[in-house]
Design a protein around this motif. Structure first.
Motif, PDB file in Angstrom:
ATOM      1  N   PRO A 138      25.462  28.156 -52.432  1.00 12.97           N
ATOM      2  CA  PRO A 138      24.708  27.017 -51.648  1.00 12.97           C
ATOM      3  C   PRO A 138      23.415  27.561 -51.739  1.00 12.97           C
ATOM      4  CG  PRO A 138      25.917  28.746 -50.167  1.00 12.97           C
ATOM      5  CD  PRO A 138      26.557  29.136 -51.388  1.00 12.97           C
ATOM      6  N   PRO A 173      25.955  19.963 -47.174  1.00 14.95           N
ATOM      7  CA  PRO A 173      27.150  20.699 -46.950  1.00 14.95           C
ATOM      8  C   PRO A 173      27.962  20.422 -48.045  1.00 14.95           C
ATOM      9  CG  PRO A 173      26.016  20.220 -44.807  1.00 14.95           C
ATOM     10  CD  PRO A 173      25.296  19.317 -45.879  1.00 14.95           C
ATOM     11  N   ARG A 206      34.331  23.877 -51.126  1.00 20.50           N
ATOM     12  CA  ARG A 206      34.277  25.330 -50.627  1.00 20.50           C
ATOM     13  C   ARG A 206      35.374  26.235 -51.138  1.00 20.50           C
ATOM     14  NH1 ARG A 206      32.949  26.559 -45.401  1.00 20.50           N
ATOM     15  NH2 ARG A 206      33.823  24.725 -44.713  1.00 20.50           N
ATOM     16  N   ASP A 230      29.781  30.795 -48.986  1.00 21.80           N
ATOM     17  CA  ASP A 230      29.435  29.516 -48.314  1.00 21.80           C
ATOM     18  C   ASP A 230      30.429  29.479 -47.181  1.00 21.80           C
ATOM     19  OD1 ASP A 230      28.714  26.979 -47.936  1.00 21.80           O
ATOM     20  OD2 ASP A 230      29.191  26.016 -49.947  1.00 21.80           O
ATOM     21  N   HIS A 245      30.073  28.609 -42.984  1.00 18.36           N
ATOM     22  CA  HIS A 245      28.986  27.850 -41.806  1.00 18.36           C
ATOM     23  C   HIS A 245      28.752  28.980 -40.730  1.00 18.36           C
ATOM     24  CE1 HIS A 245      30.543  23.842 -43.398  1.00 18.36           C
ATOM     25  NE2 HIS A 245      29.616  24.242 -44.030  1.00 18.36           N
TER      26      HIS A 245
END
Length: 344
Positions: free
Chosen positions: A36, A42, A48, A265, A267
């Motif tokens: 990322p 996103p 992902r 990657d 969050h």
């Protein structure tokens, strides 16, 4: 340890899937997975998941050493035409990144040639061949022929296939030959001895640098007897062993973990949390790069699937790894559970 390189994850590329030139070229030119980037929108969960399935390749000390050695030996043997050129053998236990290193060096050589090549240049700089199980001279010759699409029939003799291979490899301009799974070669058997003799003959007829890779080659039959002595006398060894927790003032395993963590990657993952688990991760994986990569990638995928979006020790401890890693870890931790607990 350098940050993640923008290279396809060779270890996740099936070695058998790149044993033709067209397939190897596709592998070499494939768009690499990218971590990322700041300001990037996103990615979706599906994107992902696919990213962590592929993931990045980190340039390990073994890759750096092999790259430098191959470059030097290719120059050293460039004008050597009477005897076989000096060669290299990448050796080490399973899951320590030998095939990754081999394919990464081949990819680098292929791309460097492509950048320098004039328009219309259709030469083939790199060949990648797997030693087949129970290799004989004829089956090994057939693998070399298959890489460049040389037609082979069942009625052809080994000599006929060899002549076609040597002629075609010379015409194609092959400069680097990568031979994986060399530990499958067993000179103690009559067929294995013929295969070893055939390979020695090939190294003297094809003007290329040969690089071999195999599991614990120095302890295998490959180095035994007269034939093994001939190979050992021409090849330098590169040990692709497990990464130590500490090497002098450096901590190479912790550095590798940090590089892999930078590429995640997720969050909600806390940066720096994985390097703090370096001792635990070294114990879990025995310092093997392949086992570490699988553990972190699998944990990242589970973190996306369960929406936690972070990797914790609890999550890592609930993941069953390859048998070698588990056998290393389990005797020291007999009470360890082999399925992930519900809690975090």
């Amino acid at each position: 340890m350098r940050s993640p390189d923008t290279t396809p994850p060779a270890e996740e590329t099936s070695a058998g899937a790149v044993t033709t030139f067209d397939a190897f070229a596709r592998f070499a030119h494939a768009a690499p997975p990218t971590p990322p980037q700041p300001g990037q929108a996103p990615r979706s969960p599906e994107e992902r998941l696919a990213y962590h399935s592929q993931f990045v390749t980190v340039r390990t000390p073994a890759i750096e050493t092999l790259s430098r050695s191959v470059r030097t030996l290719m120059i050293l043997g460039r004008h050597q035409s009477v005897t076989a050129r000096p060669s290299l053998i990448v050796t080490g236990p399973a899951t320590t990144g030998k095939t990754t290193a081999l394919l990464e060096v081949g990819r680098t050589c292929h791309l460097a040639h492509t950048r320098r090549a004039a328009p219309g240049d259709d030469s083939v700089p790199v060949a990648y061949v797997l030693v087949p199980p129970g290799a004989t001279a004829k089956t090994l010759a057939g693998e070399f022929a298959r890489y460049l699409g040389i037609p082979v029939t069942t009625r052809m003799t080994t000599t006929q296939i060899t002549t076609a291979v040597c002629h075609t490899y010379a015409a194609a301009g092959v400069k680097l030959v990568l031979i994986d799974e060399i530990h499958r070669l067993n000179p103690r058997t009559s067929s294995g001895a013929e295969a070893a003799d055939w390979l020695k003959d090939l190294t003297e007829r094809v003007r290329a640098t040969f690089v071999y890779a195999g599991i614990d080659v120095t302890d295998s039959a490959v180095f035994t007897g007269v034939r093994g002595a001939q190979l050992a006398g021409r090849a330098s060894l590169i040990d692709c062993g497990a990464l130590p927790a500490r090497a002098g003032e450096r901590e190479p395993f912790r550095e590798l973990i940090a590089s892999l963590e930078q590429a995640l990657d997720l969050h909600a993952h806390r940066a720096g949390s994985l390097p703090k688990l370096a001792s635990y991760l070294h114990e879990r994986t025995a310092g093997r790069i392949g086992s570490l990569s699988r553990l972190i990638r699998q944990a990242a995928i589970e973190a996306i699937l369960d929406s936690s979006e972070r990797i914790t020790k609890t999550l890592l401890d609930g993941i069953a790894l390859d048998h070698l890693a588990e056998e290393h870890y389990r005797p020291r931790n007999p009470a360890r559970r082999h399925t992930r607990p519900n809690g975090r």
